[in-house]
Design a protein around this motif. Structure first.
Motif, PDB file in Angstrom:
ATOM      1  N   ASN A  60      45.866  52.976  42.149  1.00 55.53           N
ATOM      2  CA  ASN A  60      45.537  51.703  41.508  1.00 55.53           C
ATOM      3  C   ASN A  60      46.639  50.664  41.615  1.00 55.53           C
ATOM      4  N   HIS A  71      36.716  49.461  35.452  1.00 55.88           N
ATOM      5  CA  HIS A  71      36.964  48.031  35.561  1.00 55.88           C
ATOM      6  C   HIS A  71      36.468  47.371  36.847  1.00 55.88           C
ATOM      7  N   HIS A  72      36.561  48.059  37.978  1.00 57.76           N
ATOM      8  CA  HIS A  72      36.389  47.407  39.275  1.00 57.76           C
ATOM      9  C   HIS A  72      35.100  46.597  39.383  1.00 57.76           C
ATOM     10  N   ASP A  73      33.964  47.231  39.273  1.00 54.07           N
ATOM     11  CA  ASP A  73      32.693  46.528  39.489  1.00 54.07           C
ATOM     12  C   ASP A  73      32.312  45.608  38.331  1.00 54.07           C
ATOM     13  N   SER A 114      41.420  50.922  35.622  1.00 55.77           N
ATOM     14  CA  SER A 114      40.669  52.120  35.995  1.00 55.77           C
ATOM     15  C   SER A 114      39.579  51.680  36.959  1.00 55.77           C
ATOM     16  N   TYR A 115      39.619  52.195  38.174  1.00 59.44           N
ATOM     17  CA  TYR A 115      38.650  51.793  39.189  1.00 59.44           C
ATOM     18  C   TYR A 115      37.227  51.992  38.680  1.00 59.44           C
ATOM     19  N   GLU A 116      36.949  53.161  38.117  1.00 59.30           N
ATOM     20  CA  GLU A 116      35.601  53.475  37.657  1.00 59.30           C
ATOM     21  C   GLU A 116      35.136  52.528  36.555  1.00 59.30           C
ATOM     22  N   ILE A 150      43.704  47.733  47.265  1.00 59.14           N
ATOM     23  CA  ILE A 150      44.056  48.657  46.188  1.00 59.14           C
ATOM     24  C   ILE A 150      44.219  50.042  46.795  1.00 59.14           C
TER      25      ILE A 150
END
Length: 196
Positions: free
Chosen positions: A70, A20-22, A16-18, A66
């Protein structure tokens, strides 16, 4: 292809970008588990779509991208591959090749003090990680117990341990977490006490 992955490693959470990404993905030291006994590889997915791959004294810079669904595109020495990313846990990443029945498994060692250089090191890492996780869950949760067909609780593990110590209840009573519906896991009070 997904069936193969989910049969091999159940209970994966899609990237999940929101979420996991940062916090869980960028600038983390990901040790590749596949083939670690032959050569250790560390992957760092950096900002600006730079992928740094370290092996012994050799560092390769390549690229990753990406898309909106995703799906990741990663430039490797074998060419461009497309993978789907999953997390088994916040520090276990799985990249599933979309074109073949194969996947790469990574462990985030950013906050881990010891080196992972072998299968034995990985086993020690996982054992310690899940021991801590189980202890945390046990301390934070409450449990019901059943004795002589009657249910009691909920109680924290420390309270159950005291009841066993005083002889008030048997260590062999079945317990269930407050979020479980029945005692089908067949866990006993003594199983919880062992993890304290």
């Amino acid at each position: 292809m997904n069936d193969y992955l989910h049969r091999t490693i159940p209970n994966l959470k899609p990237f999940s970008y929101e979420h996991h990404h940062d916090s869980h993905f960028i600038n983390q030291r990901w040790v590749l588990v596949n083939g670690i006994s032959k050569k250790k590889s560390i992957y760092i997915f950096k900002e600006d779509n730079i992928l740094e791959i370290s092996r012994k004294d050799n560092v390769i810079e390549t690229s990753w991208n990406i898309d909106i669904q995703n799906n990741f595109s990663i430039e490797t020495e074998d060419g461009l591959i497309t993978v789907e990313a999953y997390f088994k846990d916040d520090d276990i990443l799985v990249l599933n090749n979309k074109d073949k029945e194969e996947f790469a498994l990574y462990i985030n060692t950013t906050d881990y003090e010891d080196e992972l250089n072998s299968i034995e090191d990985i086993n020690a890492f996982l054992k310690e990680k899940y021991r801590k996780k189980v202890s945390t869950i046990i301390y934070d949760h409450e449990f019901y117990y059943i004795e002589q067909s009657k249910e009691y609780g909920p109680f924290k593990v420390e309270e159950l341990a005291e009841k066993v110590k005083s002889g008030e209840i048997s260590a062999y009573c079945f317990v269930k977490d407050v979020n479980e519906y029945d005692y089908s896991k067949r866990m006993r009070i003594e199983d919880l006490i062992k993890e304290l």
